[in-house]
Design a protein around this motif. Structure first.
Motif, PDB file in Angstrom:
ATOM      1  N   ALA A 128      -0.095  12.305   3.310  1.00 58.93           N
ATOM      2  CA  ALA A 128      -0.500  11.209   2.434  1.00 58.93           C
ATOM      3  C   ALA A 128       0.378   9.991   2.674  1.00 58.93           C
ATOM      4  O   ALA A 128       1.578  10.122   2.951  1.00 58.93           O
ATOM      5  CB  ALA A 128      -0.391  11.643   0.973  1.00 58.93           C
ATOM      6  N   LEU A 129      -0.223   8.831   2.548  1.00 58.28           N
ATOM      7  CA  LEU A 129       0.556   7.601   2.596  1.00 58.28           C
ATOM      8  C   LEU A 129       1.304   7.489   1.280  1.00 58.28           C
ATOM      9  O   LEU A 129       0.699   7.537   0.205  1.00 58.28           O
ATOM     10  CB  LEU A 129      -0.354   6.395   2.819  1.00 58.28           C
ATOM     11  N   HIS A 130       2.606   7.361   1.339  1.00 59.95           N
ATOM     12  CA  HIS A 130       3.434   7.286   0.136  1.00 59.95           C
ATOM     13  C   HIS A 130       3.791   5.847  -0.215  1.00 59.95           C
ATOM     14  O   HIS A 130       3.693   5.441  -1.366  1.00 59.95           O
ATOM     15  CB  HIS A 130       4.703   8.119   0.320  1.00 59.95           C
ATOM     16  N   ALA A 131       4.229   5.077   0.795  1.00 60.38           N
ATOM     17  CA  ALA A 131       4.697   3.715   0.510  1.00 60.38           C
ATOM     18  C   ALA A 131       4.668   2.866   1.765  1.00 60.38           C
ATOM     19  O   ALA A 131       4.763   3.373   2.888  1.00 60.38           O
ATOM     20  CB  ALA A 131       6.116   3.753  -0.054  1.00 60.38           C
ATOM     21  N   LEU A 132       4.549   1.565   1.527  1.00 63.38           N
ATOM     22  CA  LEU A 132       4.685   0.564   2.581  1.00 63.38           C
ATOM     23  C   LEU A 132       5.628  -0.511   2.070  1.00 63.38           C
ATOM     24  O   LEU A 132       5.612  -0.843   0.878  1.00 63.38           O
ATOM     25  CB  LEU A 132       3.342  -0.096   2.908  1.00 63.38           C
ATOM     26  N   ARG A 133       6.412  -1.054   2.966  1.00 63.18           N
ATOM     27  CA  ARG A 133       7.253  -2.208   2.655  1.00 63.18           C
ATOM     28  C   ARG A 133       7.076  -3.189   3.801  1.00 63.18           C
ATOM     29  O   ARG A 133       7.264  -2.827   4.962  1.00 63.18           O
ATOM     30  CB  ARG A 133       8.722  -1.810   2.529  1.00 63.18           C
ATOM     31  N   LEU A 134       6.715  -4.422   3.464  1.00 62.22           N
ATOM     32  CA  LEU A 134       6.508  -5.443   4.478  1.00 62.22           C
ATOM     33  C   LEU A 134       7.469  -6.596   4.223  1.00 62.22           C
ATOM     34  O   LEU A 134       7.370  -7.285   3.206  1.00 62.22           O
ATOM     35  CB  LEU A 134       5.054  -5.939   4.458  1.00 62.22           C
ATOM     36  N   HIS A 135       8.399  -6.783   5.169  1.00 60.08           N
ATOM     37  CA  HIS A 135       9.336  -7.911   5.105  1.00 60.08           C
ATOM     38  C   HIS A 135       8.718  -9.103   5.819  1.00 60.08           C
ATOM     39  O   HIS A 135       8.344  -9.004   6.986  1.00 60.08           O
ATOM     40  CB  HIS A 135      10.648  -7.554   5.813  1.00 60.08           C
ATOM     41  N   GLU A 136       8.636 -10.228   5.118  1.00 64.88           N
ATOM     42  CA  GLU A 136       8.217 -11.486   5.733  1.00 64.88           C
ATOM     43  C   GLU A 136       9.427 -12.193   6.315  1.00 64.88           C
ATOM     44  O   GLU A 136       9.335 -12.855   7.342  1.00 64.88           O
ATOM     45  CB  GLU A 136       7.575 -12.398   4.680  1.00 64.88           C
ATOM     46  N   THR A 137      10.525 -12.076   5.629  1.00 67.39           N
ATOM     47  CA  THR A 137      11.801 -12.628   6.086  1.00 67.39           C
ATOM     48  C   THR A 137      12.863 -11.555   5.852  1.00 67.39           C
ATOM     49  O   THR A 137      12.567 -10.495   5.292  1.00 67.39           O
ATOM     50  CB  THR A 137      12.185 -13.908   5.301  1.00 67.39           C
ATOM     51  N   TRP A 144       4.139  -1.518  -1.457  1.00 63.15           N
ATOM     52  CA  TRP A 144       2.930  -0.842  -1.915  1.00 63.15           C
ATOM     53  C   TRP A 144       3.301   0.622  -2.087  1.00 63.15           C
ATOM     54  O   TRP A 144       3.895   1.224  -1.200  1.00 63.15           O
ATOM     55  CB  TRP A 144       1.829  -0.995  -0.857  1.00 63.15           C
ATOM     56  N   PHE A 145       2.958   1.203  -3.258  1.00 61.93           N
ATOM     57  CA  PHE A 145       3.218   2.615  -3.518  1.00 61.93           C
ATOM     58  C   PHE A 145       1.909   3.307  -3.883  1.00 61.93           C
ATOM     59  O   PHE A 145       1.133   2.798  -4.702  1.00 61.93           O
ATOM     60  CB  PHE A 145       4.218   2.790  -4.674  1.00 61.93           C
ATOM     61  N   ALA A 146       1.672   4.469  -3.308  1.00 60.82           N
ATOM     62  CA  ALA A 146       0.458   5.231  -3.590  1.00 60.82           C
ATOM     63  C   ALA A 146       0.312   5.511  -5.072  1.00 60.82           C
ATOM     64  O   ALA A 146      -0.789   5.377  -5.623  1.00 60.82           O
ATOM     65  CB  ALA A 146       0.462   6.536  -2.791  1.00 60.82           C
ATOM     66  N   GLU A 147       1.399   5.866  -5.741  1.00 60.11           N
ATOM     67  CA  GLU A 147       1.315   6.229  -7.160  1.00 60.11           C
ATOM     68  C   GLU A 147       0.818   5.062  -8.027  1.00 60.11           C
ATOM     69  O   GLU A 147       0.250   5.288  -9.081  1.00 60.11           O
ATOM     70  CB  GLU A 147       2.665   6.716  -7.661  1.00 60.11           C
ATOM     71  N   ASP A 148       1.004   3.838  -7.553  1.00 62.44           N
ATOM     72  CA  ASP A 148       0.524   2.666  -8.296  1.00 62.44           C
ATOM     73  C   ASP A 148      -0.943   2.371  -7.990  1.00 62.44           C
ATOM     74  O   ASP A 148      -1.543   1.515  -8.659  1.00 62.44           O
ATOM     75  CB  ASP A 148       1.335   1.427  -7.917  1.00 62.44           C
TER      76      ASP A 148
END
Length: 150
Positions: A128-137, A144-148
């Motif tokens: 399962a996809l649990h989380a993503l974190r995207l740094h722009e800088t 993004w969290f799956a639980e949300d």
């Protein structure tokens, strides 16, 4: 067996413009994005399986994210697909090879939701996809969290 989370980091360069925004990011500008992808699952317990002890092969995760995100967005100009900027997108696409039109304003937040849907659809069964974190800088990122999002 314990549920384990795996995280892999990816990077890509992209430009975007936030059409209609009331600040400087309405102008075309670029970022050196860093994407952290975290999946979760049970490691394979079958001793005869070559993936025994793995939630998933990091190479498989690299291929999925590479195809769904990095190959599409790296060195791209990302613009919202709207009638207002259709002529501009067409002109740019005639001159440059990687103009990506998306169905949303290409903010860090909206890009994460798009990436989550793309990655989730490709994960192997039991992962399962649990989380993503995207740094722009270096100092600004969205998560993004799956639980949300269930």
């Amino acid at each position: 067996m314990a549920i384990i989370r795996l995280t892999k980091e990816f990077s890509f360069e992209a430009a975007h413009a936030l059409d209609g925004y009331d600040g400087p990011c309405r102008e075309i500008h670029g970022h050196s994005y860093r994407l952290f992808v975290t999946v979760r699952g049970l490691p394979v317990a079958d001793g005869d399986d070559p993936k025994c002890g793995m939630v998933m092969d990091f190479g498989t995760l690299k291929r999925i994210v590479g195809e769904e995100v990095v190959a599409r967005f790296d060195h791209a100009l990302v613009l919202q697909d709207s009638p207002r900027n259709a002529d501009l997108r067409q002109t740019l696409a005639e001159r440059f090879g990687n103009v990506v039109a998306v169905g949303y304003r290409p903010t860090c937040e909206n890009m994460l939701a798009d990436f989550a849907a793309r990655i989730r659809a490709r994960l192997p069964e039991g992962v399962a996809l649990h989380a993503l974190r995207l740094h722009e800088t270096a100092t600004s990122f969205a998560e993004w969290f799956a639980e949300d999002n269930e």
